[in-house]
Design an enzyme around this catalytic site. Structure first.
Site, PDB file in Angstrom:
ATOM      1  CG  HIS A 126     -19.532  39.491 -22.040  1.00 15.40           C
ATOM      2  ND1 HIS A 126     -19.695  39.844 -20.654  1.00 15.40           N
ATOM      3  CD2 HIS A 126     -19.113  38.424 -22.050  1.00 15.40           C
ATOM      4  CE1 HIS A 126     -19.231  38.903 -19.739  1.00 15.40           C
ATOM      5  NE2 HIS A 126     -18.878  37.924 -20.533  1.00 15.40           N
ATOM      6  CG  ASP A 178     -21.746  43.043 -19.416  1.00 17.45           C
ATOM      7  OD1 ASP A 178     -20.786  42.323 -20.078  1.00 17.45           O
ATOM      8  OD2 ASP A 178     -22.767  42.154 -19.405  1.00 17.45           O
TER       9      ASP A 178
HETATM   10  C1  B12 Z   1     -16.281  35.690 -24.501  1.00 16.86           C
HETATM   11  C2  B12 Z   1     -16.739  35.866 -23.041  1.00 16.86           C
HETATM   12  C3  B12 Z   1     -16.063  36.795 -22.329  1.00 16.86           C
HETATM   13  C4  B12 Z   1     -14.898  37.633 -22.648  1.00 16.86           C
HETATM   14  C5  B12 Z   1     -15.613  38.760 -23.205  1.00 16.86           C
HETATM   15  C6  B12 Z   1     -14.760  39.209 -24.237  1.00 16.86           C
HETATM   16  C7  B12 Z   1     -15.590  40.667 -25.163  1.00 16.86           C
HETATM   17  N1  B12 Z   1     -15.053  41.901 -24.849  1.00 16.86           N
HETATM   18  O1  B12 Z   1     -16.501  40.514 -25.819  1.00 16.86           O
HETATM   19  C8  B12 Z   1     -14.078  38.011 -21.355  1.00 16.86           C
HETATM   20  C9  B12 Z   1     -13.094  36.862 -21.166  1.00 16.86           C
HETATM   21  C10 B12 Z   1     -13.718  39.303 -21.324  1.00 16.86           C
HETATM   22  C11 B12 Z   1     -15.349  37.681 -20.410  1.00 16.86           C
HETATM   23  C12 B12 Z   1     -15.336  38.201 -19.162  1.00 16.86           C
HETATM   24  C13 B12 Z   1     -16.313  37.949 -18.025  1.00 16.86           C
HETATM   25  N2  B12 Z   1     -17.241  36.990 -18.195  1.00 16.86           N
HETATM   26 CO1  B12 Z   1     -17.917  36.199 -19.969  1.00 16.86          CO
HETATM   27  N3  B12 Z   1     -18.088  34.849 -21.150  1.00 16.86           N
HETATM   28  C14 B12 Z   1     -17.641  34.943 -22.507  1.00 16.86           C
HETATM   29  C15 B12 Z   1     -18.559  33.684 -23.546  1.00 16.86           C
HETATM   30  C16 B12 Z   1     -17.691  32.739 -23.393  1.00 16.86           C
HETATM   31  C17 B12 Z   1     -19.068  34.220 -24.706  1.00 16.86           C
HETATM   32  C18 B12 Z   1     -19.886  35.592 -24.897  1.00 16.86           C
HETATM   33  C19 B12 Z   1     -20.022  35.714 -26.353  1.00 16.86           C
HETATM   34  O2  B12 Z   1     -19.547  36.479 -26.985  1.00 16.86           O
HETATM   35  N4  B12 Z   1     -21.322  35.158 -26.877  1.00 16.86           N
HETATM   36  C20 B12 Z   1     -21.584  35.065 -28.097  1.00 16.86           C
HETATM   37  C21 B12 Z   1     -22.771  36.215 -28.390  1.00 16.86           C
HETATM   38  C22 B12 Z   1     -23.213  36.227 -29.834  1.00 16.86           C
HETATM   39  O3  B12 Z   1     -23.900  35.762 -27.600  1.00 16.86           O
HETATM   40  P1  B12 Z   1     -24.404  36.693 -26.380  1.00 16.86           P
HETATM   41  O4  B12 Z   1     -23.526  37.318 -25.963  1.00 16.86           O
HETATM   42  O5  B12 Z   1     -25.205  35.715 -25.603  1.00 16.86           O
HETATM   43  O6  B12 Z   1     -25.445  37.690 -27.129  1.00 16.86           O
HETATM   44  C23 B12 Z   1     -26.545  37.070 -27.947  1.00 16.86           C
HETATM   45  C24 B12 Z   1     -27.818  36.969 -27.258  1.00 16.86           C
HETATM   46  O7  B12 Z   1     -27.816  36.707 -25.851  1.00 16.86           O
HETATM   47  C25 B12 Z   1     -28.800  37.951 -27.667  1.00 16.86           C
HETATM   48  N5  B12 Z   1     -29.006  38.943 -26.767  1.00 16.86           N
HETATM   49  C26 B12 Z   1     -28.135  39.604 -25.977  1.00 16.86           C
HETATM   50  N6  B12 Z   1     -28.636  40.914 -25.519  1.00 16.86           N
HETATM   51  C27 B12 Z   1     -29.995  40.863 -25.871  1.00 16.86           C
HETATM   52  C28 B12 Z   1     -30.915  41.896 -25.831  1.00 16.86           C
HETATM   53  C29 B12 Z   1     -31.941  41.764 -26.598  1.00 16.86           C
HETATM   54  C30 B12 Z   1     -33.106  42.794 -26.437  1.00 16.86           C
HETATM   55  C31 B12 Z   1     -32.240  40.676 -27.655  1.00 16.86           C
HETATM   56  C32 B12 Z   1     -33.520  40.495 -28.149  1.00 16.86           C
HETATM   57  C33 B12 Z   1     -31.443  39.680 -27.562  1.00 16.86           C
HETATM   58  C34 B12 Z   1     -30.130  39.761 -26.838  1.00 16.86           C
HETATM   59  O8  B12 Z   1     -28.295  38.271 -28.938  1.00 16.86           O
HETATM   60  C35 B12 Z   1     -26.845  38.361 -28.875  1.00 16.86           C
HETATM   61  C36 B12 Z   1     -26.444  38.065 -30.400  1.00 16.86           C
HETATM   62  O9  B12 Z   1     -27.192  37.010 -30.753  1.00 16.86           O
HETATM   63  C37 B12 Z   1     -19.599  33.562 -22.489  1.00 16.86           C
HETATM   64  C38 B12 Z   1     -20.070  32.156 -22.318  1.00 16.86           C
HETATM   65  C39 B12 Z   1     -21.068  31.959 -23.308  1.00 16.86           C
HETATM   66  N7  B12 Z   1     -20.972  30.692 -24.077  1.00 16.86           N
HETATM   67  O10 B12 Z   1     -22.138  32.555 -23.911  1.00 16.86           O
HETATM   68  C40 B12 Z   1     -19.224  33.858 -21.067  1.00 16.86           C
HETATM   69  C41 B12 Z   1     -20.197  34.616 -20.105  1.00 16.86           C
HETATM   70  C42 B12 Z   1     -21.091  35.677 -20.745  1.00 16.86           C
HETATM   71  N8  B12 Z   1     -19.186  35.331 -18.944  1.00 16.86           N
HETATM   72  C43 B12 Z   1     -19.387  35.239 -17.866  1.00 16.86           C
HETATM   73  C44 B12 Z   1     -18.753  36.021 -16.781  1.00 16.86           C
HETATM   74  C45 B12 Z   1     -19.211  35.541 -15.382  1.00 16.86           C
HETATM   75  C46 B12 Z   1     -17.848  36.711 -17.039  1.00 16.86           C
HETATM   76  C47 B12 Z   1     -16.891  37.540 -16.036  1.00 16.86           C
HETATM   77  C48 B12 Z   1     -17.812  38.125 -14.912  1.00 16.86           C
HETATM   78  C49 B12 Z   1     -15.894  36.513 -15.367  1.00 16.86           C
HETATM   79  C50 B12 Z   1     -15.031  36.945 -14.331  1.00 16.86           C
HETATM   80  N9  B12 Z   1     -15.129  36.699 -13.184  1.00 16.86           N
HETATM   81  O11 B12 Z   1     -14.283  37.829 -14.386  1.00 16.86           O
HETATM   82  C51 B12 Z   1     -16.361  38.390 -16.523  1.00 16.86           C
HETATM   83  C52 B12 Z   1     -16.914  39.738 -17.041  1.00 16.86           C
HETATM   84  C53 B12 Z   1     -16.091  40.891 -17.425  1.00 16.86           C
HETATM   85  C54 B12 Z   1     -16.913  42.298 -17.796  1.00 16.86           C
HETATM   86  N10 B12 Z   1     -16.723  43.188 -16.944  1.00 16.86           N
HETATM   87  O12 B12 Z   1     -17.817  42.149 -18.433  1.00 16.86           O
HETATM   88  C55 B12 Z   1     -20.737  34.253 -17.616  1.00 16.86           C
HETATM   89  C56 B12 Z   1     -22.062  35.099 -17.176  1.00 16.86           C
HETATM   90  C57 B12 Z   1     -22.691  34.342 -15.981  1.00 16.86           C
HETATM   91  C58 B12 Z   1     -24.020  34.612 -15.950  1.00 16.86           C
HETATM   92  N11 B12 Z   1     -24.644  35.867 -16.325  1.00 16.86           N
HETATM   93  O13 B12 Z   1     -24.788  33.852 -15.163  1.00 16.86           O
HETATM   94  C59 B12 Z   1     -20.844  33.696 -18.927  1.00 16.86           C
HETATM   95  C60 B12 Z   1     -22.263  33.109 -19.433  1.00 16.86           C
HETATM   96  C61 B12 Z   1     -19.829  32.371 -18.827  1.00 16.86           C
HETATM   97  C62 B12 Z   1     -20.605  31.207 -17.711  1.00 16.86           C
HETATM   98  N12 B12 Z   1     -21.017  30.233 -18.256  1.00 16.86           N
HETATM   99  O14 B12 Z   1     -20.394  31.452 -16.628  1.00 16.86           O
HETATM  100  N13 B12 Z   1     -16.097  36.727 -20.920  1.00 16.86           N
END
Ligand code: B12
Length: 153
Positions: A27, A25
């Site tokens: 992200h 992963d």
């Molecule tokens: C940007 C992004 C990408 C970028 C990542 C760039 C990078 N290097 O960061 C790129 C384009 C590379 C990408 C690729 C992929 N992605 Co993407 N991506 C996103 C996107 C649009 C935003 C993620 C993000 O940065 N969020 C902002 C941060 C702040 O939020 P967060 O990550 O959720 O983390 C917060 C909370 O979750 C929480 N949290 C996280 N972990 C933990 C742990 C604890 C203990 C606690 C308390 C809180 C906590 O705190 C964090 C900070 O606030 C999301 C959709 C979305 N809107 O979330 C999809 C998403 C995560 N991606 C997804 C997918 C499927 C993929 C791919 C598999 C797509 C593909 N077929 O290739 C690939 C995987 C590549 C890989 N090997 O990882 C899906 C996951 C689906 C699922 N799990 O059901 C999502 C949700 C999009 C969707 N709706 O389908 N992605």
């Protein structure tokens, strides 16, 4: 995201956490926010970044004498990547370490209660839903560490 409102706590001996995004992963954004929030809350944070294996988490936890491992998984393969994590900790001699996990742990919008049960059954102490506020993690960790030190007193 707004800056965390909590004031940093002054800990004589700050607890160490190992943080990272598991498996293949990549992200990276949430990981940086978690690092910032836990550090701001007074923890010593060892951030391994993205694409971290169970072995790397465990080696870092042993090396730094960490109290907790905080795992993120965003890409939907969390269950596969996290399987056997507690057993690997037991094998490495850190059976009591707190294990937290959060993010988008499975593909799609599965009922979170079922997801939580799966990860709890795998030996995780706390399981956080998609988009959970990192401050929830901070509050839970403070409580779990306080409970542990009270029970060891
Ligand atoms: C940007 C992004 C990408 C970028 C990542 C760039 C990078 N290097 O960061 C790129 C384009 C590379 C990408 C690729 C992929 N992605 Co993407 N991506 C996103 C996107 C649009 C935003 C993620 C993000 O940065 N969020 C902002 C941060 C702040 O939020 P967060 O990550 O959720 O983390 C917060 C909370 O979750 C929480 N949290 C996280 N972990 C933990 C742990 C604890 C203990 C606690 C308390 C809180 C906590 O705190 C964090 C900070 O606030 C999301 C959709 C979305 N809107 O979330 C999809 C998403 C995560 N991606 C997804 C997918 C499927 C993929 C791919 C598999 C797509 C593909 N077929 O290739 C690939 C995987 C590549 C890989 N090997 O990882 C899906 C996951 C689906 C699922 N799990 O059901 C999502 C949700 C999009 C969707 N709706 O389908 N992605």
């Amino acid at each position: 995201m707004a800056a965390p409102k909590e004031t940093p706590v002054q800990m004589a001996d700050p607890a160490t956490i190992v943080l990272g995004v598991i498996g293949a992963d990549c992200h990276a954004v949430g990981n940086k926010i978690l690092e910032h929030v836990f550090r701001g809350a007074g923890f010593n944070v060892v951030n391994l970044g993205v694409m971290v294996s169970q072995e790397e988490f465990i080696a870092a936890a042993i090396e730094t004498n960490a109290q907790a491992i905080v795992v993120s998984s965003l890409y939907g393969h969390g269950e596969i990547d996290c399987r056997g994590f507690r057993e690997a900790c037991i094998e490495a001699g850190i059976q009591d370490i707190l294990l937290y996990v959060g993010g988008n742990l499975v593909v799609g919008k599965t009922d979170f209660a079922a997801v939580e049960k799966t990860f709890r059954d795998m030996g995780f102490d706390r399981v956080f839903p998609p988009g959970a506020d990192p401050l929830e993690g901070v509050a839970s960790l403070r409580k779990d560490l306080a409970d542990r030190s009270a029970s060891h007193a």
